[in-house]
Design an enzyme around this catalytic site. Structure first.
Site, PDB file in Angstrom:
ATOM      1  N   ARG A  47       0.934  -1.314   0.084  1.00 55.99           N
ATOM      2  CA  ARG A  47       0.004   0.127   0.046  1.00 55.99           C
ATOM      3  C   ARG A  47       0.831   1.209  -0.023  1.00 55.99           C
ATOM      4  O   ARG A  47       2.109   1.250   0.129  1.00 55.99           O
ATOM      5  CB  ARG A  47      -1.169  -0.141   1.120  1.00 55.99           C
ATOM      6  CG  ARG A  47      -0.834  -0.713   2.372  1.00 55.99           C
ATOM      7  CD  ARG A  47       0.467  -0.322   3.106  1.00 55.99           C
ATOM      8  NE  ARG A  47       0.314   1.206   3.370  1.00 55.99           N
ATOM      9  CZ  ARG A  47       1.140   2.309   3.722  1.00 55.99           C
ATOM     10  NH1 ARG A  47       2.427   1.871   3.597  1.00 55.99           N
ATOM     11  NH2 ARG A  47       0.991   3.618   3.731  1.00 55.99           N
ATOM     12  N   GLY A  48       0.193   2.305  -0.036  1.00 63.00           N
ATOM     13  CA  GLY A  48       0.848   3.481  -0.335  1.00 63.00           C
ATOM     14  C   GLY A  48       0.846   4.033  -1.700  1.00 63.00           C
ATOM     15  O   GLY A  48       1.788   3.186  -2.488  1.00 63.00           O
ATOM     16  N   ALA A  49       0.602   5.210  -2.129  1.00 60.99           N
ATOM     17  CA  ALA A  49       0.496   5.563  -3.567  1.00 60.99           C
ATOM     18  C   ALA A  49       1.743   5.283  -4.511  1.00 60.99           C
ATOM     19  O   ALA A  49       1.524   4.428  -5.319  1.00 60.99           O
ATOM     20  CB  ALA A  49       0.335   6.818  -3.735  1.00 60.99           C
ATOM     21  N   ASP A 237      -2.170  10.695  -1.953  1.00 57.37           N
ATOM     22  CA  ASP A 237      -2.563   9.659  -2.808  1.00 57.37           C
ATOM     23  C   ASP A 237      -3.024  10.188  -4.257  1.00 57.37           C
ATOM     24  O   ASP A 237      -2.870   9.374  -5.244  1.00 57.37           O
ATOM     25  CB  ASP A 237      -3.714   8.853  -2.204  1.00 57.37           C
ATOM     26  CG  ASP A 237      -3.230   8.100  -1.176  1.00 57.37           C
ATOM     27  OD1 ASP A 237      -3.040   8.398   0.241  1.00 57.37           O
ATOM     28  OD2 ASP A 237      -2.613   6.730  -1.311  1.00 57.37           O
ATOM     29  N   ASN A 247      -5.400  12.232   1.253  1.00 55.53           N
ATOM     30  CA  ASN A 247      -4.417  11.267   1.684  1.00 55.53           C
ATOM     31  C   ASN A 247      -5.208  10.456   2.833  1.00 55.53           C
ATOM     32  O   ASN A 247      -6.487  10.752   3.005  1.00 55.53           O
ATOM     33  CB  ASN A 247      -3.453  12.054   2.655  1.00 55.53           C
ATOM     34  CG  ASN A 247      -2.286  11.398   3.076  1.00 55.53           C
ATOM     35  OD1 ASN A 247      -1.857  10.357   2.409  1.00 55.53           O
ATOM     36  ND2 ASN A 247      -1.706  11.233   4.341  1.00 55.53           N
TER      37      ASN A 247
END
Ligand code: MRU
EC number: 5.3.1.23
Length: 347
Positions: A47-49, A237, A247
């Protein structure tokens, strides 16, 4: 930390550190095809953009291995796999950005046979992966000057090495300041319900020896009121053309409190997180995730059976609350519409 996303040529697979079970266990999840990759994205193995973007780039390569050149329909089948991949999560625009990058390269060379396309996409995915680390380091250099010696910096969610190919966006700025020799402390908001702050931000900063304390999300006002926070730095994001930044849920509240208490609130994100086709934050889709993340802690149910919950995964911080957006191209300040168009859109 860079070994949390690896492409294994031996296994012909994408190997991901499973972020669902950190920090308790360090185990890897293997993606061998598009379905595995979509599963990893949707369940937040990764995960995490920016990390989602890197994963999607390798996912396109894995998709290309699933179609058969002898099948007259292979192009249509491949496009369907790309579409499914692109729709795995709605908010982080880096997912669409990465798939679109691969798609454009394919469509620019329509005569490419499948074997040549596979080779090209693997090479491109490796480039996206390697470049992301460099981009984060550049962001860290630009952002480090915003942090003063002795500051306590609050961050929300995990915008660190784990959320990227390495180094991090918001944590890249913090690492940049630390590498300059500044004696800083970090407050990691725990970030209900998936606890990216408590589990992941604390894990990676502690591992690197950067002083970090975890605070409950609802402690933010008290900590700021007591003068215990000098700066806030978060990731994003998706950033709209006017600077509104999506975010992790709770970020908007932190930004409002930061404005109230006069604490500068910064966003750190690469150019690939900007979505210039979305004029304002009102157009950013907000992911609505499974209720189970809210109703349960691990296997244990904490809400009464039958009671509904909200699980919006993101919120949008209006640009007017943002003191600056740190990118690999420098720090963007207001007026955001003009400066984003110039620095990100090249206008
Ligand atoms: O749902 P997640 O964990 O993918 O959300 C992640 C965040 O909101 C991060 O802050 C954002 O992607 C920036 S990551 C460098």
């Amino acid at each position: 930390m860079t070994d949390h996303i690896q492409f294994s040529p031996d296994q012909e697979a994408l190997v991901l550190l499973d972020q669902r079970i950190l920090p308790g266990r360090e185990e890897y999840f293997v993606c061998r095809n598009t379905q595995d990759t979509i599963y990893a994205l949707q369940t937040m193995v990764v995960r995490g953009a920016p990390a989602i973007g890197v994963t999607a780039a390798y996912g396109c390569y894995l998709a290309s291995r699933e179609v058969d050149p002898a099948d007259a329909q292979w192009k249509a089948r491949l496009e369907k796999l790309l579409k499914d991949l692109e729709e795995a999560r709605p908010t982080a625009v880096n997912l669409r950005w990465a798939v679109e990058l691969m798609r454009k390269a394919w469509h620019a060379l329509p005569d490419l046979n499948l074997e040549a396309l596979r080779a090209k996409w693997l090479e491109m995915a490796r480039e996206v992966h390697a470049e992301d680390i460099e981009i984060n380091k550049a962001m860290g250099r630009h952002g480090a000057d915003l942090i003063d010696d002795g500051d306590t910096v609050m961050t929300h969610c995990n915008a660190g090495a784990l959320a990227t190919a390495g180094h991090g966006t918001a944590l890249g700025v913090i690492r940049g300041a630390w590498e300059q020799g500044k004696k800083i402390q970090v407050i990691a908001n725990e970030t209900r319900p998936f606890l990216q702050g408590a589990r992941l931000t604390a894990y990676e900063l502690h591992k690197d020896g950067i002083p970090v304390k975890v605070a409950c999300d609802n402690a933010c006002a008290l900590l700021m009121q007591r003068g215990m926070v000098q700066k806030v730095v978060v990731g994003a994001d998706r950033i709209a053309a006017n600077g509104d930044a999506a975010n992790k849920i709770g970020t908007f509240g932190v930004a409002i409190l930061a404005r109230h208490f006069g604490v500068p609130f910064y966003v750190a994100a690469p150019a690939s997180t900007f979505d210039l086709s979305t004029p304002t934050g009102a157009g950013i889709p907000i992911e609505d995730r499974t209720p189970r993340e809210v109703t349960h802690v691990g296997e244990h149910q904490i809400t009464p059976q039958g009671v509904g919950v909200f699980n919006y995964a993101f919120d949008v911080t209006p640009a007017e609350l943002i003191a600056g957006i740190v990118t690999e191209r420098g720090v963007i300040r207001a007026p955001y519409v003009e400066n984003i168009a110039r620095i990100i859109g090249g206008k």
